[in-house]
Every structure is written in C-alpha cells, then in structure tokens.
Design a protein around this motif. Structure first.
Motif, PDB file in Angstrom:
ATOM      1  N   ARG A 195       0.840  -1.199   0.000  1.00 32.64           N
ATOM      2  CA  ARG A 195       0.000   0.000   0.000  1.00 32.64           C
ATOM      3  C   ARG A 195       0.877   1.253   0.000  1.00 32.64           C
ATOM      4  N   CYS A 196       0.359   2.304  -0.604  1.00 27.73           N
ATOM      5  CA  CYS A 196       1.084   3.568  -0.649  1.00 27.73           C
ATOM      6  C   CYS A 196       0.075   4.710  -0.635  1.00 27.73           C
ATOM      7  N   ASN A 197       0.420   5.764   0.082  1.00 28.63           N
ATOM      8  CA  ASN A 197      -0.487   6.906   0.161  1.00 28.63           C
ATOM      9  C   ASN A 197      -0.047   8.055  -0.745  1.00 28.63           C
ATOM     10  N   LEU A 198       0.907   7.799  -1.615  1.00 29.97           N
ATOM     11  CA  LEU A 198       1.373   8.811  -2.564  1.00 29.97           C
ATOM     12  C   LEU A 198       1.058   8.361  -3.987  1.00 29.97           C
ATOM     13  N   ASN A 199       1.265   9.239  -4.914  1.00 31.39           N
ATOM     14  CA  ASN A 199       1.042   8.911  -6.317  1.00 31.39           C
ATOM     15  C   ASN A 199       2.203   9.481  -7.134  1.00 31.39           C
ATOM     16  N   CYS A 200       3.420   9.054  -6.794  1.00 32.40           N
ATOM     17  CA  CYS A 200       4.625   9.585  -7.426  1.00 32.40           C
ATOM     18  C   CYS A 200       4.677   9.201  -8.909  1.00 32.40           C
TER      19      CYS A 200
ATOM     20  N   ALA B   2       6.506   0.809  -8.877  1.00 36.48           N
ATOM     21  CA  ALA B   2       5.715  -0.236  -8.224  1.00 36.48           C
ATOM     22  C   ALA B   2       4.283  -0.251  -8.741  1.00 36.48           C
ATOM     23  N   LYS B   3       3.777  -1.450  -8.870  1.00 40.82           N
ATOM     24  CA  LYS B   3       2.374  -1.594  -9.255  1.00 40.82           C
ATOM     25  C   LYS B   3       1.498  -1.274  -8.048  1.00 40.82           C
ATOM     26  N   LYS B   4       0.386  -0.658  -8.296  1.00 42.01           N
ATOM     27  CA  LYS B   4      -0.527  -0.313  -7.212  1.00 42.01           C
ATOM     28  C   LYS B   4      -1.286  -1.560  -6.776  1.00 42.01           C
ATOM     29  N   ARG B   5      -0.981  -2.019  -5.557  1.00 38.89           N
ATOM     30  CA  ARG B   5      -1.647  -3.185  -4.987  1.00 38.89           C
ATOM     31  C   ARG B   5      -2.028  -2.850  -3.557  1.00 38.89           C
ATOM     32  N   ASN B   6      -2.888  -3.613  -3.015  1.00 36.17           N
ATOM     33  CA  ASN B   6      -3.361  -3.358  -1.668  1.00 36.17           C
ATOM     34  C   ASN B   6      -3.045  -4.546  -0.757  1.00 36.17           C
ATOM     35  N   LYS B   7      -1.871  -5.152  -0.957  1.00 31.16           N
ATOM     36  CA  LYS B   7      -1.501  -6.330  -0.172  1.00 31.16           C
ATOM     37  C   LYS B   7      -0.737  -5.909   1.078  1.00 31.16           C
ATOM     38  N   THR B   8      -0.996  -6.637   2.161  1.00 33.69           N
ATOM     39  CA  THR B   8      -0.309  -6.405   3.425  1.00 33.69           C
ATOM     40  C   THR B   8       0.073  -7.761   4.014  1.00 33.69           C
ATOM     41  N   MET B   9       1.280  -7.849   4.583  1.00 37.09           N
ATOM     42  CA  MET B   9       1.740  -9.092   5.197  1.00 37.09           C
ATOM     43  C   MET B   9       0.840  -9.435   6.387  1.00 37.09           C
ATOM     44  N   SER B  10       0.454 -10.688   6.464  1.00 34.43           N
ATOM     45  CA  SER B  10      -0.397 -11.109   7.594  1.00 34.43           C
ATOM     46  C   SER B  10       0.422 -11.115   8.881  1.00 34.43           C
ATOM     47  N   MET B  11      -0.262 -11.002   9.992  1.00 36.11           N
ATOM     48  CA  MET B  11       0.419 -11.027  11.292  1.00 36.11           C
ATOM     49  C   MET B  11       1.080 -12.382  11.519  1.00 36.11           C
TER      50      MET B  11
END
Length: 91
Positions: free
Chosen positions: A26-31, A36-45
């Motif tokens: 995830r990224c909150n910028l739009n450089c 990087a491809k825009k994805r919404n993946k996050t490592m699981s706990m």
C-alpha cells in the motif's frame, strides 16, 4: 573477486543478522516516477511472526553469542502498517 563462499563466510562471522520485511504494498502517494504496481496487499500477522521467529533462530544458530538483529521495514509505505510494526516489538 567476492564469491558466494566469501559472502557466506562474511555472514557467518558478522555480529549482525539483517532481515528485510515487506510489510505492505500500500502507498499513500502517487509519485510519477514510481515503478511499483498499485496493490493493496499487506503481510499477515502470522507471516510477520514467523519471519521474526525465523530471524531469531537464524541469528542464534551456530554461534556461542547471539547476534544483533537489524530489522528493515520495506514496502509501498511501511508506516501504513504501523500497528504491525508496534506489535512485533511486543513478541
């Protein structure tokens, strides 16, 4: 020339074990220059815990004194997963 064997010897004698954790894509910028491809993946706990336990095991393997563990947080914007960063220090 630095060989694979040289690398392993350097790692074995190093006093620091380094692990890089890609917490999120995830990224909150739009450089405009970002590759990087825009994805919404996050490592699981669960994966994060396994990674930390693996680092601890590897850092103490085959040594009389434990190594320091250097953790680098990587990803789109690692601080978007700040709650997970906080939790791993409580493990």
């Amino acid at each position: 020339m630095f060989t694979f064997k040289d690398y392993h010897a350097a790692v074995a004698t190093s006093k620091t074990y380094h692990i890089v954790l890609n917490l999120t894509d995830r990224c909150n910028l739009n450089c405009t220059y970002c590759f990087a491809k825009k994805r919404n993946k996050t490592m699981s706990m669960a994966t994060l815990k396994q990674s930390i336990h693996f680092a601890i095991t590897e850092a103490t393997k085959h040594t009389k004194e434990p190594k320091n563990i250097l953790v680098t947080f990587f990803g789109g914007e690692p601080l978007l997963a700040y709650s997970k960063i906080q939790k791993i220090f409580l493990l």
